[in-house]
Scaffold this active site. Sequence first.
Site, PDB file in Angstrom:
ATOM      1  N   SER A 151       3.305  -2.922 -21.320  1.00 54.08           N
ATOM      2  CA  SER A 151       4.546  -3.595 -20.974  1.00 54.08           C
ATOM      3  C   SER A 151       5.304  -2.780 -19.923  1.00 54.08           C
ATOM      4  O   SER A 151       4.738  -2.469 -18.892  1.00 54.08           O
ATOM      5  CB  SER A 151       5.349  -3.832 -22.250  1.00 54.08           C
ATOM      6  N   LYS A 153       3.722  -1.062 -16.482  1.00 52.22           N
ATOM      7  CA  LYS A 153       4.182  -1.027 -15.089  1.00 52.22           C
ATOM      8  C   LYS A 153       4.084   0.424 -14.606  1.00 52.22           C
ATOM      9  O   LYS A 153       3.625   0.698 -13.492  1.00 52.22           O
ATOM     10  CB  LYS A 153       5.632  -1.507 -14.974  1.00 52.22           C
ATOM     11  N   GLN A 173       9.492 -13.488 -15.511  1.00 49.47           N
ATOM     12  CA  GLN A 173      10.311 -12.425 -14.915  1.00 49.47           C
ATOM     13  C   GLN A 173      10.094 -12.397 -13.405  1.00 49.47           C
ATOM     14  O   GLN A 173       8.967 -12.480 -12.921  1.00 49.47           O
ATOM     15  CB  GLN A 173       9.920 -11.079 -15.527  1.00 49.47           C
ATOM     16  N   GLU A 178      17.970  -6.077 -15.261  1.00 54.58           N
ATOM     17  CA  GLU A 178      17.626  -5.666 -16.617  1.00 54.58           C
ATOM     18  C   GLU A 178      17.469  -4.167 -16.771  1.00 54.58           C
ATOM     19  O   GLU A 178      17.862  -3.592 -17.805  1.00 54.58           O
ATOM     20  CB  GLU A 178      16.317  -6.355 -17.054  1.00 54.58           C
ATOM     21  N   TRP A 191       6.666 -14.968 -19.764  1.00 50.86           N
ATOM     22  CA  TRP A 191       7.551 -13.958 -19.174  1.00 50.86           C
ATOM     23  C   TRP A 191       6.767 -12.922 -18.364  1.00 50.86           C
ATOM     24  O   TRP A 191       7.239 -12.392 -17.361  1.00 50.86           O
ATOM     25  CB  TRP A 191       8.358 -13.276 -20.275  1.00 50.86           C
ATOM     26  N   HIS A 245       2.389  -9.223 -28.380  1.00 50.99           N
ATOM     27  CA  HIS A 245       2.577  -8.383 -27.185  1.00 50.99           C
ATOM     28  C   HIS A 245       2.187  -6.940 -27.515  1.00 50.99           C
ATOM     29  O   HIS A 245       2.650  -6.370 -28.502  1.00 50.99           O
ATOM     30  CB  HIS A 245       4.058  -8.478 -26.781  1.00 50.99           C
TER      31      HIS A 245
HETATM   32  C1  MCU Z   1       6.572  -6.503 -19.755  1.00 46.48           C
HETATM   33  O1  MCU Z   1       7.491  -5.439 -19.778  1.00 46.48           O
HETATM   34  C2  MCU Z   1       8.831  -5.609 -20.175  1.00 46.48           C
HETATM   35  C3  MCU Z   1       9.501  -6.720 -19.423  1.00 46.48           C
HETATM   36  O2  MCU Z   1       9.435  -6.476 -18.038  1.00 46.48           O
HETATM   37  C4  MCU Z   1      10.951  -6.817 -19.853  1.00 46.48           C
HETATM   38  O3  MCU Z   1      11.585  -7.913 -19.231  1.00 46.48           O
HETATM   39  C5  MCU Z   1      11.085  -6.949 -21.347  1.00 46.48           C
HETATM   40  O4  MCU Z   1      12.412  -6.812 -21.671  1.00 46.48           O
HETATM   41  O5  MCU Z   1      10.395  -5.894 -21.957  1.00 46.48           O
HETATM   42  C6  MCU Z   1       9.032  -5.803 -21.690  1.00 46.48           C
HETATM   43  C7  MCU Z   1       8.565  -4.627 -22.490  1.00 46.48           C
HETATM   44  O6  MCU Z   1       8.564  -3.525 -22.026  1.00 46.48           O
HETATM   45  O7  MCU Z   1       8.281  -4.865 -23.772  1.00 46.48           O
HETATM   46  C8  MCU Z   1       7.977  -3.788 -24.592  1.00 46.48           C
END
Ligand code: MCU
Length: 413
Positions: A227, A231, A273, A281, A325, A361
Amino acid sequence: PGAAPPVTVTPTLPPISQTSSLPPITVTSSNTPIVTPTQLPPAQCPTLPANPTLTAYARLNDPFTFFDGQRKVTTKADWECRAKEINQLFQRYEVGELPPKPSSVTGTVSGTSITVNVSNGGSSISFSASVRLPSGSGPAPFIIALGGASIPIPGDVGVITFNNDDLAQQANTGSRGRGKFYTLYGQNHSASAMTAWVWGVSRLIDVIEANTGHRIDPKRLGVTGCSRNGKGAIMIGAFEPRIALTLPQESGSGGAACWRLSDDMSRRGIEVQTARQIVTENVWFSPLFQPYVNRVPDLPLDHHFLAGLIAPRGLLVIEHSGINWLGPWSTYGCMVSGRRIYQALGVPNNMGISTVGGHGHCQFPGSQGTELTAFIDKFLKNNAGANTNVQKSDVNLNYNEADWVTWTTPTLT
Ligand code: MCU
């Protein structure tokens, strides 16, 4: 009157000597080239203008034409120049400046942790990462896991758990400038949180390389994260060439997705997103990115270029097909087109794409196990025969590449 006497020309120059002081040319073997390819002078890399003029481009940018819009990438040496240019473009437009190795980096490696001490100018910081040793003895591959691994890591591969938030926080937009990286470089440094994490992993590797007698083989390092930390993982693979295998998991928009493709999904009414949203964010991107989030086509890059920065090193992009998302169509399409750069370099199977849904996720599904094992075998365990030819999705994401790519993929010589 008598005839004029003949003109006598006395040469004042000494005669040309037939004996040469140069040694004779020795031909040792007719098959041995006099100049091996690595001895060729490096290609002249173009430099970016100080204030580049941006030209809007709605499709995915051409990796094989330089920023000037003229010069083409036709050789592997050209690609090295282009990759340097792309690296600069990312720093300038998205993630801020990545500082070089500071003047003093020291530290220790034990069976349980790595400690790093860094000084730069008048400031110093220390940070550490925890170590889980693999089975067996002697130098072994390790995977650096941002915030902890959420992929299964085999027992003969060690794990280095890196608390990336310690270097740069990522709670919300209030995290800007917070974390040890900013203690060293100042709160207003342009580096985004992700850039600070890249820098931190680079310092961990500096310490691993500088110490001996431990089990971490610096030539067999992987990086992973899920997530937001996915990145980070793809950025680390892109900016740190000492990473042999990059395993971003469900990184979504801001990671394996392309901004242009995520915007397209958004235009089609899908809740994904986007660049516009992501800067509201969190601090994963630099303030330098802010001016472009509502005019993405002006960016001289998109995230398919990240694959190009990792090439030819190992990269397996692990994504989720069922969470809008994350931009499943965007991550898949972006990486399919990014894989063209591996193709151009003659190593398409050094990069894999695997998109599977039907799980929570960051809950790695068993159906992605085969490709994960293959990439670890090939790039961390030196098993050249592992089958890493992977480009799959469990649902048809209908990425029509011709809509997004009008450049052709050369075979780089
Ligand atoms: C996918 O990573 C992020 C996402 O970019 C955000 O918008 C969300 O709030 O959180 C995701 C994440 O890191 O989940 C653990």
